[in-house]
Scaffold this active site. Structure first.
Site, PDB file in Angstrom:
ATOM      1  N   LYS A  24       1.034  -1.080  -0.031  1.00 49.08           N
ATOM      2  CA  LYS A  24      -0.024  -0.041  -0.113  1.00 49.08           C
ATOM      3  C   LYS A  24       0.849   1.344   0.198  1.00 49.08           C
ATOM      4  CE  LYS A  24      -3.696   2.135   2.665  1.00 49.08           C
ATOM      5  NZ  LYS A  24      -4.752   1.873   3.939  1.00 49.08           N
ATOM      6  N   SER A  38      -9.555   1.704   2.929  1.00 43.80           N
ATOM      7  CA  SER A  38      -8.764   2.612   1.857  1.00 43.80           C
ATOM      8  C   SER A  38      -7.845   1.618   1.119  1.00 43.80           C
ATOM      9  CB  SER A  38      -7.958   3.594   2.806  1.00 43.80           C
ATOM     10  OG  SER A  38      -7.198   2.987   3.861  1.00 43.80           O
ATOM     11  N   SER A  94      -9.748  -0.728   7.035  1.00 44.38           N
ATOM     12  CA  SER A  94      -9.460  -0.403   5.372  1.00 44.38           C
ATOM     13  C   SER A  94      -8.630  -1.845   4.875  1.00 44.38           C
ATOM     14  CB  SER A  94      -8.258   0.654   5.592  1.00 44.38           C
ATOM     15  OG  SER A  94      -9.031   1.764   5.401  1.00 44.38           O
TER      16      SER A  94
END
Ligand code: GLN
Length: 491
Positions: free
Chosen positions: A77, A152, A176
């Site tokens: 990420k 996210s 997330s």
């Protein structure tokens, strides 16, 4: 190679049936074919990855000792600092940022000799639930490109569901990791707060942020957790406690356990009917496996969303104050007329933050500044901290009675891209079942349990007491074995 588990890939690599270079090239090719329609990656580090894979192959040929997951590709990420590729956090504010150092998670991944494929798409500064707010555009759900991948960490979930990486790393502040895992039909684990170092992880809400693994199988999560977890003196909230052997623990068949469930989850009209049915089936499976099912009362659970949406923005407003064009981040060029009568410094701050940050991030900074301001602090922030304690007490009481809690990960399957973008409250409500674990600091996992009649995946969440990741992994693995779960690529 699609959907081979990490242990299979490792065996192929050590038997020299495949090289890390071939494996890495396979995933890079897949990214070239697929990512134009998914947009899971913000940055693909093709050359670096190939060079690294070659180096590991060479060390293997020479018989040198290698790390636990040597030669296996991974996606990260884009919220973890990496010294050799950009770290943007999905924000214009950090569009050109190159960190001088690696996050601790990255350091551990490199010392396990893994190959980093690139950095994945996210909501700006991890604030969101749909991976739509980053400056590089939305991430699409591989099961239906009109749908969101969740967020996210949407890019980290979508790249696995579409076979662009075997495993990845995300972060979970309010869901997330688990929510995108559920929407994309992959496994995702949020560890106990403090189990994985936050050093070099760009802060959103520091008392809630936690890094964790995504994979096709529970076994993959266990192996990756083994690599990233453990004490780090550079993070003052990192736990200095012994670590179980996750890579072995996940296989242990859990003995007769007490499995908690909240009866309202099976009845609530706010939860999709088929998701409720899946939950019911899951509970039956646990019962058939010989576990005792215990009904739980979690009276403060209903306050989890309002509590989270005060605590998280409050911390965010403080954490993001550093992005002002002077200390960190994008600085807006200013003409004399734009400065006007204002102090040039204040004008520079204002313009840099106005242009550098997106709508949702600004909304949360304003909200958090308000809840922390004199006069409102007691009414909002302090009150939220007290309710947070009550939520934790509910969990503590529950874990006196049960070993794990089973429930839905999300109230619905993946929604349409754009559907909730202009309705933040609707977006926040998707976090109904995930924020509790962050507020309480406990570990939680989302695993796929099958497909909805709309063709999209359904996730089941399991939660356990602090540091009981080994138990979570074992129960989740036993469940998948029982339903004969086979990972499948999105069509
Ligand atoms: N959807 C939640 C939020 O918008 C969770 C985000 C996260 O876990 N990073 O804050």
């Amino acid at each position: 190679m699609d959907f081979a588990s990490l242990s299979t890939i490792s065996r192929l690599l050590s038997n020299r049936e495949i090289s890390s270079r071939e494996l890495t090239q396979h995933y890079l090719d897949r990214i070239s074919q697929k990512d134009a329609s998914i947009n899971a990656f913000i940055h693909v580090a093709g050359e670096l990855a190939i060079a690294r894979a070659n180096e590991i192959d060479e060390r293997r040929t020479k018989g040198h000792s290698l790390g636990l997951l040597a030669g296996i590709p991974i996606a990260i990420k884009d919220i973890f600092c990496t010294h050799d590729m950009p770290t943007t956090c999905g924000s214009r504010m950090l569009k050109d940022y190159l960190s001088p150092f690696d996050a601790e998670v990255i350091r551990r991944i490199r010392s396990a000799d893994m190959v980093i494929l690139g950095k994945t798409n996210l909501d700006e500064f991890a604030m969101g639930g749909s991976t739509e707010t980053g400056f590089t555009g939305p991430c699409h759900n591989p099961w239906n490109v009109e749908s969101t991948s969740g967020g996210s960490s949407g890019g980290s979930a979508a790249c696995i569901a579409s076979g662009m990486a075997p495993v990845s790393i995300g972060t979970d502040t309010g869901g997330s990791i688990r929510q995108p895992a559920a929407y994309c039909g992959v496994c995702g684990l949020k560890p106990t707060y403090g189990r994985v170092s936050r050093y070099g992880l760009i802060a959103y809400a520091s008392s809630l942020d936690q890094a964790g693994p995504f994979g096709q199988t529970v076994e993959d999560l266990a192996l990756l957790l083994q690599v990233i977890a453990g004490h780090d003196a550079k993070d003052s909230t990192s736990l200095s406690l012994p670590m179980p052997d996750y890579a072995a623990a996940f296989m242990e068949s859990p003995k007769k356990m007490r499995v908690g469930m909240v009866p309202s989850h099976l009845e609530s009209p706010g939860v999709d009917r088929e998701i409720r049915q899946h939950l019911k089936n899951t509970i039956d499976i646990f019962r058939n496996l010989g576990h005792e099912i215990v009904e739980l009362d979690m009276p403060h659970q209903q306050y989890a969303i309002p509590t989270y949406y005060i605590v998280a923005p409050s911390e965010a407003s403080s954490n993001l104050s550093r992005y002002d064009g002077a200390h960190y981040g994008f600085r807006a060029p200013l003409s004399r007329t734009e400065i006007g009568d204002e102090s040039p410094l204040v004008a520079m701050y204002k313009h840099s933050r106005s242009l550098g940050l997106g709508m949702e991030v600004k909304r949360r900074i304003m909200l958090g500044t308000y809840t922390l301001s004199a006069g409102y602090y007691d009414a909002y922030y302090l009150k939220a901290l007290k309710v947070r304690r009550l939520i934790r007490n509910d969990y503590d009481a529950a874990f006196q009675k049960v070993d794990v809690i089973v429930g839905p990960t999300t109230p619905s399957t993946a929604f349409q891209l754009g559907e909730k973008l202009n309705d933040p409250v609707q977006m926040y409500l998707e976090d109904l079942f995930t924020v509790g674990a962050n507020l309480a600091g406990i570990p939680a996992i989302s695993i796929p349990s099958g497909l909805h009649s709309n063709g999209l995946p359904i996730g089941i969440q399991l939660q356990a007491a602090p540091l009981a990741e080994d138990k979570l992994l074992a129960v989740a693995h036993a469940y998948h074995r029982e339903i004969d779960y086979q990972p499948s690529i999105a069509p």
